[in-house]
Write a protein that holds these residues in place. Sequence first.
Motif, PDB file in Angstrom:
ATOM      1  N   THR A   1     129.551  45.843 -50.596  1.00  0.00           N
ATOM      2  CA  THR A   1     129.880  47.164 -51.042  1.00  0.00           C
ATOM      3  C   THR A   1     128.970  47.959 -52.001  1.00  0.00           C
ATOM      4  OG1 THR A   1     132.275  45.989 -51.123  1.00  0.00           O
ATOM      5  CG2 THR A   1     132.136  47.997 -52.644  1.00  0.00           C
ATOM      6  N   THR A   2     128.487  47.271 -52.765  1.00  0.00           N
ATOM      7  CA  THR A   2     127.324  47.810 -53.620  1.00  0.00           C
ATOM      8  C   THR A   2     126.341  48.479 -52.856  1.00  0.00           C
ATOM      9  OG1 THR A   2     127.495  45.778 -55.369  1.00  0.00           O
ATOM     10  CG2 THR A   2     125.665  47.449 -55.427  1.00  0.00           C
ATOM     11  N   SER A   3     125.843  47.822 -51.768  1.00  0.00           N
ATOM     12  CA  SER A   3     124.765  48.582 -50.907  1.00  0.00           C
ATOM     13  C   SER A   3     125.364  49.606 -50.195  1.00  0.00           C
ATOM     14  CB  SER A   3     124.189  47.402 -50.132  1.00  0.00           C
ATOM     15  OG  SER A   3     125.002  46.877 -49.222  1.00  0.00           O
ATOM     16  N   ALA A   4     126.498  49.447 -49.592  1.00  0.00           N
ATOM     17  CA  ALA A   4     127.079  50.511 -48.866  1.00  0.00           C
ATOM     18  C   ALA A   4     127.576  51.872 -49.522  1.00  0.00           C
ATOM     19  CB  ALA A   4     128.690  49.960 -48.321  1.00  0.00           C
ATOM     20  N   LEU A   5     127.868  51.603 -50.753  1.00  0.00           N
ATOM     21  CA  LEU A   5     128.308  52.759 -51.604  1.00  0.00           C
ATOM     22  C   LEU A   5     126.873  53.401 -51.943  1.00  0.00           C
ATOM     23  CD1 LEU A   5     130.147  54.335 -53.233  1.00  0.00           C
ATOM     24  CD2 LEU A   5     129.920  52.743 -55.246  1.00  0.00           C
ATOM     25  N   GLY A   6     125.799  52.767 -52.319  1.00  0.00           N
ATOM     26  CA  GLY A   6     124.467  53.128 -52.488  1.00  0.00           C
ATOM     27  C   GLY A   6     123.881  53.956 -51.291  1.00  0.00           C
ATOM     28  N   GLY A   7     124.266  53.331 -49.928  1.00  0.00           N
ATOM     29  CA  GLY A   7     124.090  53.998 -48.726  1.00  0.00           C
ATOM     30  C   GLY A   7     124.504  55.528 -48.646  1.00  0.00           C
TER      31      GLY A   7
ATOM     32  N   SER B   1     120.237  63.944 -38.401  1.00  0.00           N
ATOM     33  CA  SER B   1     120.803  63.523 -37.023  1.00  0.00           C
ATOM     34  C   SER B   1     121.886  62.410 -37.257  1.00  0.00           C
ATOM     35  CB  SER B   1     119.868  63.130 -35.851  1.00  0.00           C
ATOM     36  OG  SER B   1     119.510  62.061 -36.421  1.00  0.00           O
ATOM     37  N   LEU B   2     123.011  62.131 -36.426  1.00  0.00           N
ATOM     38  CA  LEU B   2     123.825  61.203 -36.661  1.00  0.00           C
ATOM     39  C   LEU B   2     123.415  59.771 -36.461  1.00  0.00           C
ATOM     40  CD1 LEU B   2     126.821  60.590 -36.813  1.00  0.00           C
ATOM     41  CD2 LEU B   2     127.132  60.808 -34.375  1.00  0.00           C
ATOM     42  N   SER B   3     122.340  59.818 -35.579  1.00  0.00           N
ATOM     43  CA  SER B   3     121.773  58.524 -35.398  1.00  0.00           C
ATOM     44  C   SER B   3     121.056  57.777 -36.604  1.00  0.00           C
ATOM     45  CB  SER B   3     120.568  58.572 -34.092  1.00  0.00           C
ATOM     46  OG  SER B   3     119.862  59.541 -34.293  1.00  0.00           O
ATOM     47  N   ALA B   4     120.199  59.016 -37.304  1.00  0.00           N
ATOM     48  CA  ALA B   4     119.678  58.540 -38.500  1.00  0.00           C
ATOM     49  C   ALA B   4     120.357  58.134 -39.718  1.00  0.00           C
ATOM     50  CB  ALA B   4     118.491  59.623 -38.988  1.00  0.00           C
ATOM     51  N   VAL B   5     121.776  58.968 -39.533  1.00  0.00           N
ATOM     52  CA  VAL B   5     122.592  58.415 -40.700  1.00  0.00           C
ATOM     53  C   VAL B   5     123.258  57.067 -40.330  1.00  0.00           C
ATOM     54  CG1 VAL B   5     124.734  59.174 -41.688  1.00  0.00           C
ATOM     55  CG2 VAL B   5     123.251  60.994 -41.116  1.00  0.00           C
ATOM     56  N   ALA B   6     123.681  57.057 -39.117  1.00  0.00           N
ATOM     57  CA  ALA B   6     124.138  55.645 -38.777  1.00  0.00           C
ATOM     58  C   ALA B   6     123.216  54.523 -38.887  1.00  0.00           C
ATOM     59  CB  ALA B   6     124.750  55.581 -37.348  1.00  0.00           C
ATOM     60  N   LEU B   7     122.008  54.779 -38.668  1.00  0.00           N
ATOM     61  CA  LEU B   7     120.863  53.760 -38.801  1.00  0.00           C
ATOM     62  C   LEU B   7     120.702  53.355 -40.405  1.00  0.00           C
ATOM     63  CD1 LEU B   7     118.694  51.939 -37.628  1.00  0.00           C
ATOM     64  CD2 LEU B   7     117.251  53.819 -37.802  1.00  0.00           C
ATOM     65  N   SER B   8     120.663  54.350 -41.048  1.00  0.00           N
ATOM     66  CA  SER B   8     120.287  54.123 -42.437  1.00  0.00           C
ATOM     67  C   SER B   8     121.635  53.453 -43.276  1.00  0.00           C
ATOM     68  CB  SER B   8     119.959  55.561 -43.163  1.00  0.00           C
ATOM     69  OG  SER B   8     119.067  56.066 -42.703  1.00  0.00           O
ATOM     70  N   PHE B   9     122.585  54.061 -42.652  1.00  0.00           N
ATOM     71  CA  PHE B   9     123.852  53.138 -43.483  1.00  0.00           C
ATOM     72  C   PHE B   9     124.047  51.631 -43.002  1.00  0.00           C
ATOM     73  CE2 PHE B   9     128.352  51.998 -43.593  1.00  0.00           C
ATOM     74  CZ  PHE B   9     128.785  52.186 -44.876  1.00  0.00           C
ATOM     75  N   GLY B  10     123.806  51.542 -41.806  1.00  0.00           N
ATOM     76  CA  GLY B  10     123.734  50.007 -41.212  1.00  0.00           C
ATOM     77  C   GLY B  10     122.578  49.336 -41.644  1.00  0.00           C
ATOM     78  N   VAL B  11     121.611  49.802 -41.969  1.00  0.00           N
ATOM     79  CA  VAL B  11     120.618  49.076 -42.520  1.00  0.00           C
ATOM     80  C   VAL B  11     120.740  48.365 -43.978  1.00  0.00           C
ATOM     81  CG1 VAL B  11     118.066  48.863 -43.404  1.00  0.00           C
ATOM     82  CG2 VAL B  11     118.621  49.708 -40.918  1.00  0.00           C
TER      83      VAL B  11
ATOM     84  N   GLY C   1     122.379  44.472 -48.102  1.00  0.00           N
ATOM     85  CA  GLY C   1     123.293  44.211 -49.187  1.00  0.00           C
ATOM     86  C   GLY C   1     123.778  42.827 -49.019  1.00  0.00           C
ATOM     87  N   VAL C   2     124.319  42.526 -47.546  1.00  0.00           N
ATOM     88  CA  VAL C   2     124.961  41.408 -47.215  1.00  0.00           C
ATOM     89  C   VAL C   2     123.903  40.380 -47.206  1.00  0.00           C
ATOM     90  CG1 VAL C   2     125.925  40.005 -45.321  1.00  0.00           C
ATOM     91  CG2 VAL C   2     126.788  42.543 -45.906  1.00  0.00           C
ATOM     92  N   PHE C   3     122.591  40.809 -46.602  1.00  0.00           N
ATOM     93  CA  PHE C   3     121.586  39.626 -46.499  1.00  0.00           C
ATOM     94  C   PHE C   3     121.116  39.269 -47.752  1.00  0.00           C
ATOM     95  CE2 PHE C   3     116.994  38.472 -46.161  1.00  0.00           C
ATOM     96  CZ  PHE C   3     117.086  37.706 -45.293  1.00  0.00           C
TER      97      PHE C   3
END
Length: 392
Positions: A323-329, A354-364, A369-371
């Motif tokens: 959650t911390t990393s997702a909010l930061g993302g 681009s949508l791909s850059a946003v999705a990739l950045s958020f996913g990473v 954060g989880v890792f």
Amino acid sequence: MGVTQAFKLAVKSLSGSKMRAFLTMLGIIIGVGSVIILVSLMQGMTGEMTAMFEDMGTNTLDVMVTGRGSSRTVDVDDIYALYEQNKDVFMGISPAVSVKGTVKTGTDSDAFDATGVTGVSEQYAQLSKLTLAEGRFISYADLTARSRVAVVGSYIANTVFGGRAVGQTLKVNGNPFTVVGVLEEKGDSTAGSADDCLYIPYTTAAKMTFGRIESFVFATQDAALNAQGTALIDDALYAVFQNENYYTISDMQEIVDSMEEMTGMMTMVLVGIAGISLLVGGIGIMNIMLVSVTERTREIGIRKSLGAKKKDIMRQFVIEAGTTSALGGVIGIVFGAAVAVALGKAIGINAVPSLSAVALSFGVSVFIGVFFGFMPANKAAKLNPIDALRYE
């Protein structure tokens, strides 16, 4: 404890210490923002360069026949014969004769040294996607008569003739030319730009330069036929010279593809550099989560004594880290998009994330954060409940 409850506890924990939560997320914010900014700017630059080449025509082939050192030659009639025999592949052709010199309007003070003067055929406007704002382009009759007529760019039309260039006279190396057409503005209409140009019949240009015509522009019916067109030209010229050193063929589509490949590699390198910030942000999250485990040791002991299992404790801390990393993302995406758009406007490119850059950045960011939250979560889950209750 379910995922929903664990998420609510994570939000409560973050809201309880806003400053620490923000500092924890700062690395992720900077990392995600940097990725968004760099990718957006690189894609914007690539788009601008691609558009520039497309304006010139990606279906064009530039042919230079030097023939220097060879006893064999290829003249304009030979090149036109090649075109006539392969009209199913080629849309048009134009010789291109560059004239070095000065454009003047009557006095030395009106000299234009940077203006590009090129001799072309009547098909050149179509090949290069030139659009007329006024008057006409060079005609076949101008070529046969070696007429001294000219088509000028918007820079000369506006600077010299105040926007009323058709019918006016200017001089190229002392030779008077009558302006018969004005091109629409393509660039910023300044000296040395794409609008600072002048086109004359190639027959007239060849007479002025006392040289053999060596440069030609072919246009295929479609960019997909560029390879076939290149092969036809190469076979014809090789049959004459028996040596590829006497001519060169440049495929505009290949240049565009190479440019896109190069900018793609540059983007990956820049993203990799920006990704270091994400790694640092992940380490920051891990450190704070380890501190949080220590601070909440008694809480963990109480929960375990009330029946919480190891997986429940792990889920709570992993979800809190995610959650911390997702909010930061999310904050990083908003920050990066705003900065990218602002910088794009400042330098004159369309830098929209681009949508791909946003999705990739958020996913990473979530993955990091989880890792990095797994180690603190595992430490919390392994705590002995009796020892945890005794912890002060």
